[in-house]
Design an enzyme around this catalytic site. Structure first.
Site, PDB file in Angstrom:
ATOM      1  N   GLY A  22       6.123  17.010  65.767  1.00  0.00           N
ATOM      2  CA  GLY A  22       6.694  15.851  65.079  1.00  0.00           C
ATOM      3  C   GLY A  22       5.801  15.385  63.940  1.00  0.00           C
ATOM      4  CG  ASP A  50      11.779  16.912  63.946  1.00  0.00           C
ATOM      5  OD1 ASP A  50      12.920  17.403  64.028  1.00  0.00           O
ATOM      6  OD2 ASP A  50      11.558  15.695  63.795  1.00  0.00           O
ATOM      7  CE1 TYR A  55      11.364  10.466  60.912  1.00  0.00           C
ATOM      8  CE2 TYR A  55      10.355  12.629  61.031  1.00  0.00           C
ATOM      9  CZ  TYR A  55      11.203  11.683  61.552  1.00  0.00           C
ATOM     10  OH  TYR A  55      11.876  11.936  62.722  1.00  0.00           O
ATOM     11  CE  LYS A  84      14.982  14.591  62.682  1.00  0.00           C
ATOM     12  NZ  LYS A  84      13.567  14.509  62.281  1.00  0.00           N
ATOM     13  CG  HIS A 117      17.533  10.682  60.669  1.00  0.00           C
ATOM     14  ND1 HIS A 117      16.407  10.610  59.893  1.00  0.00           N
ATOM     15  CD2 HIS A 117      17.102  10.407  61.931  1.00  0.00           C
ATOM     16  CE1 HIS A 117      15.358  10.306  60.638  1.00  0.00           C
ATOM     17  NE2 HIS A 117      15.765  10.171  61.881  1.00  0.00           N
ATOM     18  N   GLY A 220       7.060   8.376  74.561  1.00  0.00           N
ATOM     19  CA  GLY A 220       7.201   6.925  74.458  1.00  0.00           C
ATOM     20  C   GLY A 220       7.062   6.367  73.061  1.00  0.00           C
ATOM     21  CE  LYS A 270       3.365  11.345  64.299  1.00  0.00           C
ATOM     22  NZ  LYS A 270       2.055  11.915  64.068  1.00  0.00           N
TER      23      LYS A 270
END
Length: 323
Positions: A22, A50, A55, A84, A117, A220, A270
């Site tokens: 990520g 990804d 972002y 996306k 997205h 999370g 991530k």
């Protein structure tokens, strides 16, 4: 097993690596850090990258990819790159130009996977998600089926190998699947998914339609401000998860990632440092028992860290439905 061999076949015949890297980063993270992190990720063995226009760091991800191709670490065909389409570009005439802009940012001729997205169209103009939850968003009403037709054209033009969706509920997936003249099914639905939101009903539905479920926020969501309620419980601090991690002598993060793989979910991790990246690669080196999988299933509390309430008044807001 070599993680590069851990791939699953999508419904269009292409293969996706089951562990992805990520690239989302908060505004506090310097852009240069994204370049270094992505290079490190590729060096560590990640082959599924990804990213997303939202972002705001596609150029940096592209620099990292080009650097690793140029130094011989990987060839382009070794990598699986996802991006996306953001909500400002859901009108069909904006879809291909948005993808072309992404490709220019990434310095690529094609992406392996392009996703819608989020299903709530907003009026074109505002580039990124408002930082302020209370900022007025001007919605647009766009038929998702016409957006999907534009996505199909991008695939046919060779700009992306596969097309899919993100943050869609069952009803929205069915709308695409039942569309007259459908040429290509979505290959995946990328959604928030972790032990506190295990998406079991949506996962079962996707499996029944041969659509891969891809999990973001599997650890999370890293407490991303301003969108995550900072008072919400932290998945990786869960006592049951921590006890299981102790039993296996592994980190809670590894248990959470392995949980998804054993459910048949493609999982995104991530990572912000080399130690985390190397640790995440250990997800292929152990297996959870069926009893432990049931225990982890029991942690579900339908807790969504990213409800994206600013879109809640849109007719296509996906999280009002049960799944």
């Amino acid at each position: 097993m070599d993680p590069k061999g851990w791939r699953v076949e999508l419904n269009d015949g292409h293969f996706i690596p089951v562990l992805g890297f990520g690239t989302y980063a908060t505004k506090e993270v310097p852009k240069s850090q994204t370049v270094e992190n992505t290079k490190l990720g590729i060096d560590t063995g990640f082959r599924h990258i990804d990213c997303a226009y939202l972002y705001g760091n596609e150029m940096e991800v592209g620099l990292a990819i080009q650097s690793k191709i140029e130094d011989g670490t990987v060839k382009r065909e070794d990598l699986f790159c996802t991006s996306k389409l953001w909500v400002t570009c859901l009108r069909p005439e904006f879809v291909q130009p948005a993808l072309e802009k992404t490709l220019k940012n990434l310095q690529l001729d094609y992406v392996d996977l392009y996703l819608i997205h989020f299903p709530t169209a907003t009026k074109p103009g505002k580039e990124l998600l408002p930082e302020d939850e209370h900022e007025k968003v001007v919605f647009d009403i766009v038929d998702l089926c016409t957006t999907w037709e534009a996505m199909e054209k991008c695939k046919e033009a060779g700009l992306t190998k596969s097309i899919g969706v993100s943050n869609f509920n069952r009803r929205q997936l069915e709308k695409i699947l039942n569309k007259p003249g459908l040429k290509y099914k979505p290959v995946c639905n990328q959604v928030e998914c972790h032990p506190y939101l295990n998406q079991s009903k949506l996962l079962d539905f996707c499996k029944s339609k041969n659509i891969a479920l891809v999990a973001f926020g599997a650890l999370g969501t890293q407490r991303a401000k301003p969108w995550v309620d900072q008072s919400s419980p932290v998945v990786l601090h869960d006592p049951v998860l921590c006890a299981m991690a102790k039993k296996y002598q592994l980190s809670p993060a590894l248990i959470a990632l392995r949980y998804q793989l054993q459910r048949g979910v493609v999982v995104l991790a991530k990572c912000d440092n080399e130690k985390q990246m190397k640790e995440n690669m250990q997800v292929f080196e152990f297996q959870l028992t069926s009893e432990d999988m049931k225990v982890l299933d029991g942690l579900n509390r339908n807790l969504r860290y990213l409800p994206l309430q600013i879109f809640a008044d849109h007719s296509e807001y996906p999280f009002s439905d049960e799944y």
